[in-house]
Scaffold this active site. Sequence first.
Site, PDB file in Angstrom:
ATOM      1  N   TYR A  45      33.152   4.360 -27.475  1.00 49.40           N
ATOM      2  CA  TYR A  45      33.682   3.589 -28.597  1.00 49.40           C
ATOM      3  C   TYR A  45      32.528   2.976 -29.385  1.00 49.40           C
ATOM      4  CZ  TYR A  45      38.287   3.994 -26.423  1.00 49.40           C
ATOM      5  OH  TYR A  45      39.454   4.472 -25.896  1.00 49.40           O
ATOM      6  N   ASN A  91      45.751   7.112 -34.700  1.00 48.87           N
ATOM      7  CA  ASN A  91      45.531   8.529 -34.978  1.00 48.87           C
ATOM      8  C   ASN A  91      46.878   9.267 -35.048  1.00 48.87           C
ATOM      9  OD1 ASN A  91      44.742  11.195 -35.116  1.00 48.87           O
ATOM     10  ND2 ASN A  91      43.635  11.199 -33.175  1.00 48.87           N
ATOM     11  N   CYS A 132      40.854  12.256 -30.377  1.00 48.81           N
ATOM     12  CA  CYS A 132      40.657  10.911 -29.831  1.00 48.81           C
ATOM     13  C   CYS A 132      40.530  10.933 -28.307  1.00 48.81           C
ATOM     14  CB  CYS A 132      41.756   9.962 -30.295  1.00 48.81           C
ATOM     15  SG  CYS A 132      43.420  10.528 -29.986  1.00 48.81           S
ATOM     16  N   HIS A 133      40.931  12.033 -27.664  1.00 49.10           N
ATOM     17  CA  HIS A 133      40.746  12.141 -26.218  1.00 49.10           C
ATOM     18  C   HIS A 133      39.272  12.222 -25.840  1.00 49.10           C
ATOM     19  CE1 HIS A 133      40.923  16.337 -27.644  1.00 49.10           C
ATOM     20  NE2 HIS A 133      40.108  16.604 -26.633  1.00 49.10           N
ATOM     21  N   GLU A 164      38.345  21.301 -21.788  1.00 43.52           N
ATOM     22  CA  GLU A 164      37.219  21.557 -22.676  1.00 43.52           C
ATOM     23  C   GLU A 164      35.948  21.825 -21.873  1.00 43.52           C
ATOM     24  OE1 GLU A 164      36.842  18.615 -25.745  1.00 43.52           O
ATOM     25  OE2 GLU A 164      38.850  19.017 -26.516  1.00 43.52           O
TER      26      GLU A 164
END
Length: 189
Positions: free
Chosen positions: A124, A147, A155-156, A184
């Site tokens: 953040y 979002n 945002c993850h 990912e």
Amino acid sequence: MPSPSRSQTQTKLGSACEQQTVSLKSPLGLIHISSCREGTHTIQISPDCSDCVCGCVCADDQQELFPECVSCVTWLKAYFSDPNTTHTLPSPTIHHPILQGGSWTACVLRTLQSRVCVGETVSYARLAQLAGRPRAARAVGGAMRKNPVPLLIPCHRVCLSSGGAGHYMGGHGDQLKLWLLEHERNTSQ
């Protein structure tokens, strides 16, 4: 198969958008995509899908979908197949009032979308720096909660400075966030 549902939505800019909503079965659960002819308005994830599949299946007839909605569905299917292939596709256009202005939230969300790639994470605090307000880490958290299009604006990928994953979807989607990050990482190798 049912055709997409349609509704009218008023945008902040005053023009009405004819929207359609389509559902996509995914490894996360049911994903509801709301789009108009200008782009995607919202993506909502409903993880309580008892018959969801490992791949992605569109639950509606794509022949009747707006082109921008088809673009979003195509992008999401590619993401769940192999996130690394999404950079070869055009990014779906986002048409949500929160991103049509120059607000702090819009700035943070655009920065996240353009600067944090598949398989990467950012804190953040670091995202606040990238967006031009180094002392606004808490405000970044507020922007993440607003979002409208998770997955398209990832945002993850925003995690705690301590290395912890942090919350996702108001804390109700913490397992989804961990799944997305692992998905990912596994395909980035």
